[in-house]
Design a protein around this motif. Structure first.
Motif, PDB file in Angstrom:
ATOM      1  N   ARG A 154       0.898  -1.209   0.014  1.00 32.26           N
ATOM      2  CA  ARG A 154      -0.106   0.019   0.201  1.00 32.26           C
ATOM      3  C   ARG A 154       0.918   1.095  -0.072  1.00 32.26           C
ATOM      4  NH1 ARG A 154      -2.612  -1.111   5.508  1.00 32.26           N
ATOM      5  NH2 ARG A 154      -0.515  -2.007   5.686  1.00 32.26           N
ATOM      6  N   GLU A 155       0.757   2.357  -0.892  1.00 37.98           N
ATOM      7  CA  GLU A 155       1.526   3.162  -0.839  1.00 37.98           C
ATOM      8  C   GLU A 155       1.231   3.967   0.604  1.00 37.98           C
ATOM      9  OE1 GLU A 155       1.231   4.516  -5.682  1.00 37.98           O
ATOM     10  OE2 GLU A 155       1.430   5.942  -4.074  1.00 37.98           O
ATOM     11  N   GLY A 156       2.602   4.328   0.829  1.00 38.96           N
ATOM     12  CA  GLY A 156       2.463   5.096   2.222  1.00 38.96           C
ATOM     13  C   GLY A 156       2.850   4.042   3.491  1.00 38.96           C
ATOM     14  N   VAL A 203      -4.126 -14.093  -8.258  1.00 42.10           N
ATOM     15  CA  VAL A 203      -4.435 -13.695  -7.012  1.00 42.10           C
ATOM     16  C   VAL A 203      -4.238 -12.076  -6.721  1.00 42.10           C
ATOM     17  CG1 VAL A 203      -3.322 -13.559  -4.693  1.00 42.10           C
ATOM     18  CG2 VAL A 203      -3.462 -15.863  -5.583  1.00 42.10           C
ATOM     19  N   LYS A 204      -3.423 -11.495  -7.165  1.00 40.73           N
ATOM     20  CA  LYS A 204      -3.104 -10.064  -7.385  1.00 40.73           C
ATOM     21  C   LYS A 204      -4.394  -9.321  -7.749  1.00 40.73           C
ATOM     22  CE  LYS A 204      -1.043  -6.005  -6.938  1.00 40.73           C
ATOM     23  NZ  LYS A 204      -0.567  -5.518  -5.693  1.00 40.73           N
ATOM     24  N   TYR A 205      -4.693  -9.528  -8.824  1.00 43.20           N
ATOM     25  CA  TYR A 205      -5.877  -8.852  -9.552  1.00 43.20           C
ATOM     26  C   TYR A 205      -7.252  -9.112  -8.773  1.00 43.20           C
ATOM     27  CZ  TYR A 205      -3.610  -7.147 -13.484  1.00 43.20           C
ATOM     28  OH  TYR A 205      -2.523  -6.363 -14.313  1.00 43.20           O
ATOM     29  N   TYR A 210     -11.310  -7.177  -5.366  1.00 46.30           N
ATOM     30  CA  TYR A 210     -12.251  -7.376  -4.090  1.00 46.30           C
ATOM     31  C   TYR A 210     -12.102  -6.002  -3.347  1.00 46.30           C
ATOM     32  CZ  TYR A 210     -13.901  -8.862   0.215  1.00 46.30           C
ATOM     33  OH  TYR A 210     -14.716  -8.971   1.439  1.00 46.30           O
ATOM     34  N   LEU A 211     -10.828  -5.668  -3.240  1.00 47.73           N
ATOM     35  CA  LEU A 211     -10.827  -4.389  -2.057  1.00 47.73           C
ATOM     36  C   LEU A 211     -11.396  -3.072  -2.704  1.00 47.73           C
ATOM     37  CD1 LEU A 211      -6.926  -4.769  -1.413  1.00 47.73           C
ATOM     38  CD2 LEU A 211      -8.866  -5.229   0.491  1.00 47.73           C
ATOM     39  N   ALA A 212     -11.185  -3.235  -4.114  1.00 42.90           N
ATOM     40  CA  ALA A 212     -12.027  -1.944  -4.636  1.00 42.90           C
ATOM     41  C   ALA A 212     -13.665  -2.202  -4.452  1.00 42.90           C
ATOM     42  CB  ALA A 212     -11.762  -1.839  -6.241  1.00 42.90           C
ATOM     43  N   ARG A 214     -15.211  -3.552  -2.098  1.00 40.65           N
ATOM     44  CA  ARG A 214     -15.354  -3.064  -0.814  1.00 40.65           C
ATOM     45  C   ARG A 214     -15.650  -1.765  -0.720  1.00 40.65           C
ATOM     46  NH1 ARG A 214     -14.527  -6.787   3.656  1.00 40.65           N
ATOM     47  NH2 ARG A 214     -14.358  -4.937   5.069  1.00 40.65           N
ATOM     48  N   VAL A 215     -14.685  -0.979  -1.425  1.00 43.60           N
ATOM     49  CA  VAL A 215     -14.931   0.526  -1.250  1.00 43.60           C
ATOM     50  C   VAL A 215     -16.186   1.121  -1.979  1.00 43.60           C
ATOM     51  CG1 VAL A 215     -13.783   2.853  -2.131  1.00 43.60           C
ATOM     52  CG2 VAL A 215     -12.382   1.013  -1.252  1.00 43.60           C
ATOM     53  N   SER A 216     -16.382   0.588  -3.280  1.00 45.59           N
ATOM     54  CA  SER A 216     -17.585   0.670  -3.903  1.00 45.59           C
ATOM     55  C   SER A 216     -18.969   0.622  -3.254  1.00 45.59           C
ATOM     56  CB  SER A 216     -17.374   0.343  -5.382  1.00 45.59           C
ATOM     57  OG  SER A 216     -16.722   0.976  -6.237  1.00 45.59           O
ATOM     58  N   PHE A 320      -4.245  11.116  -3.902  1.00 44.15           N
ATOM     59  CA  PHE A 320      -5.475   9.892  -4.012  1.00 44.15           C
ATOM     60  C   PHE A 320      -5.751   9.545  -2.738  1.00 44.15           C
ATOM     61  CE2 PHE A 320      -3.889   5.372  -3.381  1.00 44.15           C
ATOM     62  CZ  PHE A 320      -2.594   5.480  -3.628  1.00 44.15           C
ATOM     63  N   LYS A 321      -5.077   9.691  -1.687  1.00 44.13           N
ATOM     64  CA  LYS A 321      -5.272   9.435  -0.374  1.00 44.13           C
ATOM     65  C   LYS A 321      -4.460  10.064   0.502  1.00 44.13           C
ATOM     66  CE  LYS A 321      -2.187   5.152   0.312  1.00 44.13           C
ATOM     67  NZ  LYS A 321      -2.360   3.802   0.507  1.00 44.13           N
ATOM     68  N   ALA A 322      -4.480   9.993   1.842  1.00 47.46           N
ATOM     69  CA  ALA A 322      -3.543  10.746   2.858  1.00 47.46           C
ATOM     70  C   ALA A 322      -2.331   9.998   2.853  1.00 47.46           C
ATOM     71  CB  ALA A 322      -4.091  11.018   4.259  1.00 47.46           C
ATOM     72  N   THR A 409     -15.645  14.809   1.968  1.00 45.56           N
ATOM     73  CA  THR A 409     -15.575  13.665   1.527  1.00 45.56           C
ATOM     74  C   THR A 409     -14.966  12.337   2.185  1.00 45.56           C
ATOM     75  OG1 THR A 409     -13.559  13.478   0.003  1.00 45.56           O
ATOM     76  CG2 THR A 409     -15.639  15.167  -0.402  1.00 45.56           C
ATOM     77  N   ARG A 410     -14.482  12.678   3.181  1.00 51.82           N
ATOM     78  CA  ARG A 410     -13.792  11.575   3.840  1.00 51.82           C
ATOM     79  C   ARG A 410     -14.377  11.207   5.356  1.00 51.82           C
ATOM     80  NH1 ARG A 410     -10.092   8.609   0.741  1.00 51.82           N
ATOM     81  NH2 ARG A 410      -9.399  10.122  -0.834  1.00 51.82           N
ATOM     82  N   ASN A 411     -15.604  11.968   5.576  1.00 51.20           N
ATOM     83  CA  ASN A 411     -16.088  11.934   7.060  1.00 51.20           C
ATOM     84  C   ASN A 411     -15.034  12.212   8.094  1.00 51.20           C
ATOM     85  OD1 ASN A 411     -18.556  11.530   6.053  1.00 51.20           O
ATOM     86  ND2 ASN A 411     -18.543   9.214   6.104  1.00 51.20           N
TER      87      ASN A 411
END
Ligand code: UDX
Length: 430
Positions: A154-156, A203-205, A210-212, A214-216, A320-322, A409-411
């Motif tokens: 994960r970036e960061g 596995v990677k895709y 799946y993670l994407a 969950r976000v949607s 794109f994120k903190a 937008t991020r509560n």
């Protein structure tokens, strides 16, 4: 201690090289960019990854990490060559493998007789076998083997994710290659999944899709919560106690962005289309994600309608994120661009990427002070979840703004507190 080559000194390559050196291996990290190699030789990492500069410096000082120009330098005398090259999206979601194939062609003739070429870049099903064919065609020694070893960084958080992964996935056809590759990670406490290359790539895709998803999913639920008067944060809290669901990746926002999830969901859809297979969950994931950015723009425009014409918008956060400096496929930038395209004046603040974003968006007014961005604004749009935004002086922000309206937008902020300060507060799903 093993001699390892890493081709590509980007987010993944630099992290992999520094971490393998930290694990005690001798690492040559090569890149095509002389500038980047010159900076890295001085310990200048150039990307925002906590603790990566420390590990790079450690590797340079111990002599276990060297940086060279040209992929061949990572293949000369090394037992493993990790390919950590960009695999950007091409038309229609296809993945551009040209950098990967070019590197394979370049290293083929100079590989050690029993070297293992490892594809760590996120590459579509079949890419590892394509690298095998390129190596064979370019005269690589017959004893060379190839493997897929996808990254889950994960970036960061990439160093932490490399040294303490949830799992290590290895895809290869030869059991002895799997044993050798597993040995590299002997200092890394994690289960190892050994399978064939296609399954490792999948596995990677499938993980990222799946993670994407969950976000949607939580974004769609958040939108419904707004319509029925529920609070999505409490909904996610109530859901998360079910161990089959968990609480991670259930935070609604402006949609997912970055250099991975959007690219990987598009790539998986392309792989499915090529295979003649429908993938409705991923189609819905992408559709919700696109719409989520539009919904944020609509909220901001509606708030502007309640203000004097021509009132500016303050935007906090452009990456794109903190905790990252990455602007790639940033929902925040998409939203800002949509506002600018409608003639809205936007003044933006970002803790780390403001200047670069200003260069990308000539019409965007960027300031180095979050309060300056709010001066005279009719809407404050909080677009990324930087912790430092939470503790700013909102009484001062309210005074600075022409109309105290916030679209969070991020509560990130507390609605009762904001409303007590006179703000018209809108979150996502609450
Ligand atoms: C992701 C995967 O997490 C990682 O395993 C993979 O190797 C690369 O892609 P990354 O893209 O760096 O990592 O960022 P991540 O933290 O996963 O966030 C991705 C996007 O989803 C960001 O835009 C983030 O803001 C968004 N997100 C994430 C949400 O909107 N809600 C969440 O609950 C989590």
């Amino acid at each position: 201690m093993t001699r390892i080559g890493v081709v590509g000194a980007g987010y993944v390559g630099t992290t992999a090289a520094a971490c393998f050196a930290h694990l005690g291996h001798d690492v040559v990290c090569a890149d095509v960019s002389e500038d980047r190699i010159r900076e890295l030789r001085k310990g200048e990492v150039g990307i925002l990854e906590r603790s990566l500069p420390v590990l790079v410096t450690e590797g340079l000082e111990s002599g276990r990490l060297v940086f060279e120009v040209g992929a061949r330098r990572a293949a000369e005398g090394t037992a493993f060559v990790f390919l950590c090259l960009p695999t950007p999206s091409a038309d229609g979601g296809a993945v551009d493998l040209s950098a990967l194939e070019a590197a394979a062609r370049e290293i083929g003739p100079v590989l050690e007789p029993d070297a293992v070429v490892v594809v760590k870049s996120t590459a579509p099903v079949g890419a590892t076998r394509r690298v095998r064919r390129v190596l064979d065609a370019d005269g690589a020694p017959p004893g060379v083997s190839v493997a897929s070893n996808p990254e889950f960084l994960r970036e960061g958080n990439s160093v932490e994710d490399f040294l303490h992964p949830d799992r290590i996935v290895i895809g290869c056809d030869e059991p002895e290659t799997a044993v050798r590759l597993t040995g590299l990670y002997s200092g890394v406490p994690a289960p190892v999944v050994v399978t064939d290359p296609a399954s490792a790539e999948m596995v990677k895709y499938a993980s990222n899709a799946y993670l994407a998803g969950r976000v949607s999913f939580i974004n769609a639920v958040a939108n419904l919560c707004e319509a029925v008067g529920a609070d999505v944060r409490d909904v996610a809290l109530g859901m998360g106690y079910d161990p089959r669901i968990g609480s991670d990746f259930l935070h609604p926002g402006p949609g997912f962005g970055g250099s991975c999830l959007p690219k990987d969901t598009a790539a998986l859809l392309h792989i499915a289309a090529e295979a003649g297979v429908d993938l409705p969950p991923v189609e819905a994931t992408v559709a919700v994600n696109t719409r989520q950015r539009e919904r944020v723009v609509e909220k901001i425009l509606a708030a502007l309608d309640r203000a004097p014409p021509g009132s500016p918008v303050a935007a906090w956060g452009l990456t794109f994120k903190a905790n990252t400096d990455d602007l790639r496929d940033s929902p925040a930038l998409d939203i800002v661009r949509a506002l600018l395209a409608r003639g809205v004046t936007v003044r933006a603040f970002d803790p780390v990427a403001g200047e670069r974003a200003g260069g990308l968006e000539p019409g965007l007014d960027v300031t180095v002070d979050p309060y300056d961005a709010c001066d005279g604004a009719a809407v404050l749009a909080v677009l990324t979840e930087w912790e430092q935004f939470r503790w700013l002086d909102f009484a001062r922000v309210a005074e600075l703004m022409a109309v105290p309206q916030v679209v969070d937008t991020r509560n990130l902020l507390d609605p009762p507190t904001m409303r007590r300060l006179g703000f018209d507060y809108q979150g996502v799903g609450r």
